[in-house]
Design a protein around this motif. Sequence first.
Motif, short mmCIF file in Angstrom:
data_model
loop_
_atom_site.label_atom_id
_atom_site.label_comp_id
_atom_site.label_asym_id
_atom_site.label_seq_id
_atom_site.Cartn_x
_atom_site.Cartn_y
_atom_site.Cartn_z
N ALA A 65 31.17 -36.44 -116.58
CA ALA A 65 29.80 -36.08 -116.97
C ALA A 65 28.78 -36.75 -116.05
O ALA A 65 27.80 -36.12 -115.63
N GLN A 66 29.00 -38.02 -115.71
CA GLN A 66 28.09 -38.71 -114.79
C GLN A 66 28.16 -38.11 -113.39
O GLN A 66 27.13 -37.93 -112.73
N ALA A 67 29.37 -37.81 -112.94
CA ALA A 67 29.54 -37.20 -111.61
C ALA A 67 28.82 -35.85 -111.56
O ALA A 67 28.13 -35.55 -110.58
N ARG A 68 28.95 -35.06 -112.61
CA ARG A 68 28.30 -33.75 -112.67
C ARG A 68 26.77 -33.91 -112.75
O ARG A 68 26.03 -33.26 -112.01
N LYS A 69 26.32 -34.78 -113.63
CA LYS A 69 24.88 -34.97 -113.85
C LYS A 69 24.17 -35.37 -112.56
O LYS A 69 23.08 -34.88 -112.26
N HIS A 70 24.79 -36.26 -111.80
CA HIS A 70 24.16 -36.77 -110.58
C HIS A 70 24.73 -36.10 -109.32
O HIS A 70 24.38 -36.50 -108.22
N ASP A 71 25.56 -35.09 -109.52
CA ASP A 71 26.22 -34.35 -108.43
C ASP A 71 26.72 -35.31 -107.35
O ASP A 71 26.41 -35.20 -106.17
N LEU A 72 27.55 -36.25 -107.78
CA LEU A 72 28.05 -37.28 -106.88
C LEU A 72 28.93 -36.75 -105.76
O LEU A 72 29.12 -37.42 -104.74
N PHE A 73 29.44 -35.53 -105.93
CA PHE A 73 30.36 -34.98 -104.93
C PHE A 73 29.79 -33.74 -104.25
O PHE A 73 30.53 -32.94 -103.67
N ASP A 74 28.47 -33.59 -104.31
CA ASP A 74 27.79 -32.48 -103.62
C ASP A 74 28.47 -31.15 -103.90
O ASP A 74 28.76 -30.38 -102.99
#
Length: 193
Positions: free
Chosen positions: A100-109
């Motif tokens: 959820a954090q990765a998606r929310k902040h688009d950590l992986f472009d």
Amino acid sequence: MFTIPANFICKFKIGDNIIYNLRVLGVLYEQYNALATDPIKQRLLIKPIIIINVSIAEALLYDFLLRVKVNIYEGVLNLRQDVIDAIRGKKFDQFQHYIAQARKHDLFDASNTNFYAAMDSLRIKRNRIHIQNIYNYEPENEYKAFTEKDKITSEKVLEKILLTLSVKHLRPEHLHSVNDFILPWDCHFNLVH
């Protein structure tokens, strides 16, 4: 087989354990490839391969989010301060929270792709390590739940996480403490190292 630098790992022991699990995967992939003429036996190795790939992905997300939370002085290369502040203000301790954090902040472009949905789908599959399937995920038969397509998806998701972290969020060179990661399949993406 190919190598990705472990130049982004925060906790040595997590990186060391990832290397161990990649070695386990290496043996599984050797057997998987050796069974190419016997697809029934080959298929038996898909579940453990997916479970380990996804478990490594979870460990990488945990390590990265931990790094964001605790490395106050070092910072995190190519991560905006507002994202760092938002992550530091949250408590999360489960794979679904990391996703959820990765998606929310688009950590992986990857906001315009199915990457985060694929990661979440793999999380659910990984949880089927529990044979009793108490949440009644479909399909009921495990041999149908773990497919070649899922194996490839787990490779791509893990590879994308590793490549993004090693290129975009590496740590200063004097803090590299883990040997490089050797992945036991042919790479799906162009390496930029």
